[in-house]
Design a protein around this motif. Structure first.
Motif, PDB file in Angstrom:
ATOM      1  N   ALA A  52      73.357  22.207  50.428  1.00 51.36           N
ATOM      2  CA  ALA A  52      72.052  22.596  49.884  1.00 51.36           C
ATOM      3  C   ALA A  52      71.421  21.411  49.154  1.00 51.36           C
ATOM      4  N   ARG A  53      70.123  21.212  49.379  1.00 50.93           N
ATOM      5  CA  ARG A  53      69.399  20.102  48.771  1.00 50.93           C
ATOM      6  C   ARG A  53      68.161  20.646  48.067  1.00 50.93           C
ATOM      7  N   PHE A  54      67.961  20.215  46.833  1.00 50.37           N
ATOM      8  CA  PHE A  54      66.863  20.692  46.000  1.00 50.37           C
ATOM      9  C   PHE A  54      65.896  19.539  45.736  1.00 50.37           C
ATOM     10  N   THR A  55      64.600  19.800  45.939  1.00 47.53           N
ATOM     11  CA  THR A  55      63.607  18.739  45.785  1.00 47.53           C
ATOM     12  C   THR A  55      62.343  19.270  45.129  1.00 47.53           C
ATOM     13  N   MET A  56      61.921  18.642  44.036  1.00 44.18           N
ATOM     14  CA  MET A  56      60.595  18.887  43.474  1.00 44.18           C
ATOM     15  C   MET A  56      59.633  17.984  44.252  1.00 44.18           C
ATOM     16  N   ALA A  57      59.289  18.415  45.444  1.00 43.69           N
ATOM     17  CA  ALA A  57      58.637  17.541  46.418  1.00 43.69           C
ATOM     18  C   ALA A  57      57.147  17.316  46.169  1.00 43.69           C
ATOM     19  N   TYR A  58      56.598  17.912  45.141  1.00 46.79           N
ATOM     20  CA  TYR A  58      55.152  17.885  44.925  1.00 46.79           C
ATOM     21  C   TYR A  58      54.578  16.470  44.915  1.00 46.79           C
ATOM     22  N   VAL A  59      55.211  15.577  44.155  1.00 45.51           N
ATOM     23  CA  VAL A  59      54.652  14.236  43.983  1.00 45.51           C
ATOM     24  C   VAL A  59      54.591  13.476  45.304  1.00 45.51           C
ATOM     25  N   GLN A  60      55.400  13.856  46.255  1.00 43.17           N
ATOM     26  CA  GLN A  60      55.413  13.188  47.557  1.00 43.17           C
ATOM     27  C   GLN A  60      54.096  13.374  48.307  1.00 43.17           C
ATOM     28  N   VAL A  61      53.348  14.404  47.934  1.00 49.32           N
ATOM     29  CA  VAL A  61      52.029  14.614  48.548  1.00 49.32           C
ATOM     30  C   VAL A  61      50.935  14.605  47.477  1.00 49.32           C
ATOM     31  N   GLY A  62      51.215  13.947  46.359  1.00 48.24           N
ATOM     32  CA  GLY A  62      50.200  13.781  45.324  1.00 48.24           C
ATOM     33  C   GLY A  62      49.915  15.013  44.496  1.00 48.24           C
ATOM     34  N   LEU A  63      50.886  15.926  44.409  1.00 44.82           N
ATOM     35  CA  LEU A  63      50.689  17.157  43.647  1.00 44.82           C
ATOM     36  C   LEU A  63      51.671  17.233  42.480  1.00 44.82           C
ATOM     37  N   THR A  64      51.533  18.244  41.676  1.00 45.24           N
ATOM     38  CA  THR A  64      52.404  18.454  40.521  1.00 45.24           C
ATOM     39  C   THR A  64      53.055  19.830  40.598  1.00 45.24           C
ATOM     40  N   PRO A  65      54.164  20.033  39.882  1.00 47.33           N
ATOM     41  CA  PRO A  65      54.922  21.288  40.011  1.00 47.33           C
ATOM     42  C   PRO A  65      54.140  22.522  39.600  1.00 47.33           C
ATOM     43  N   ASP A  66      54.518  23.639  40.194  1.00 49.15           N
ATOM     44  CA  ASP A  66      54.065  24.953  39.767  1.00 49.15           C
ATOM     45  C   ASP A  66      55.273  25.879  39.788  1.00 49.15           C
ATOM     46  N   GLY A  67      55.033  27.143  39.534  1.00 49.87           N
ATOM     47  CA  GLY A  67      56.139  28.091  39.542  1.00 49.87           C
ATOM     48  C   GLY A  67      57.121  27.915  38.394  1.00 49.87           C
TER      49      GLY A  67
END
Length: 269
Positions: free
Chosen positions: A139-154
């Protein structure tokens, strides 16, 4: 054996919600997007979690994904369309997702994230919102938002800053680096790591263990933990005293103490 609930109907893809014994299982089921989140999940998930407040026979919830992936996060095509909508529509989309996160946190029973494969972006945030995470070795966990210029939610940033050292949380949020289940387990975020392909069964076994425990006491404990995140000590002490007093006069504690003194397993209803 799967027993459909009489109260909560089985839903078609992309979300499947059904009862398995004493557990409610919410399965993200959209292979084309690797289980990207969407309004169907948020709405039906909230409705199902609200329903169990009135059904004491449900003792836990399992949140998982089909097809070897937990959740790939937000659907970029959907987000591109959302960008073309008025700001009010964007805000409504956030409120829907965040309503689901709040429903997970306020559910009266433990919520288990059964993570196989990737939990990215919103998927990572949803897993963090659950009370327990059972994950496969891969299992791999990624806060991937910044990879597309976004910031976390949820609530991703909220959960990570309360669970991990600042430097590690910065790696995940600011750089978007992936983290594997083993490393999260080092910091206590994972309840159990199992071989690939065995996550769902491990979650079912854990759910059966939870079902043997005192439902009301578990609910009180969950509420106390959430309140403690924001309460001053004096406030939390008062809240603990109130809950302890109520629990002391509840049939669960009568059964639990009787069984302990008689050296027998308790039988909670």
């Amino acid at each position: 054996m799967t027993t459909p609930s009489t109260k909560i109907p089985k839903l078609d893809v992309p979300v499947d919600i059904r009862r398995e014994h004493s557990a409610l299982v919410i399965t993200m089921h959209d292979p084309a997007t690797r289980n990207a989140v969407g309004e169907v999940l948020f709405q039906k998930g909230r409705e199902a979690l609200e329903e169990i407040k009135h059904d004491t026979s449900i003792r836990s919830v399992i949140l998982t994904g089909a097809g070897g992936t937990f959740c790939s996060g937000g659907n970029l095509s959907m987000l591109t369309t959302l960008r073309q909508q008025p700001q009010e529509r964007t805000q409504a989309a956030f409120e829907s997702f965040h309503g689901f996160i709040k429903a997970i946190r306020s559910a009266p029973v433990p919520v288990i994230a059964a993570v196989e494969g990737d939990a990215a972006g919103a998927g990572f945030s949803m897993a963090l919102a659950c009370d327990f995470i059972i994950a496969s070795e891969t299992a791999r966990f990624t806060m991937a938002y910044v990879q597309v210029g976004l910031t976390p939610d949820g609530g991703g940033s909220w959960f990570l800053t309360r669970s991990l050292p600042h430097a590690l949380a910065s790696r995940l949020v600011i750089l978007g680096e992936p983290i594997w289940a083993r490393e999260l387990d080092h910091y206590g975020l994972i309840r159990q790591i199992v071989p690939e392909g065995e996550v769902t069964e491990a979650a079912r076994t854990f759910a059966m263990l939870i079902a043997l425990g005192p439902r009301c006491a578990m609910e009180r404990g969950k509420k106390l933990l959430q309140a403690a995140a924001n309460n001053m000590l004096d406030t939390q002490l008062d809240l603990e005293a109130q809950n302890f007093g109520e629990a002391l006069h509840h049939p669960e504690s009568i059964e639990g103490m009787r069984a302990f003194m008689e050296k027998k397993p308790p039988r909670y209803t």
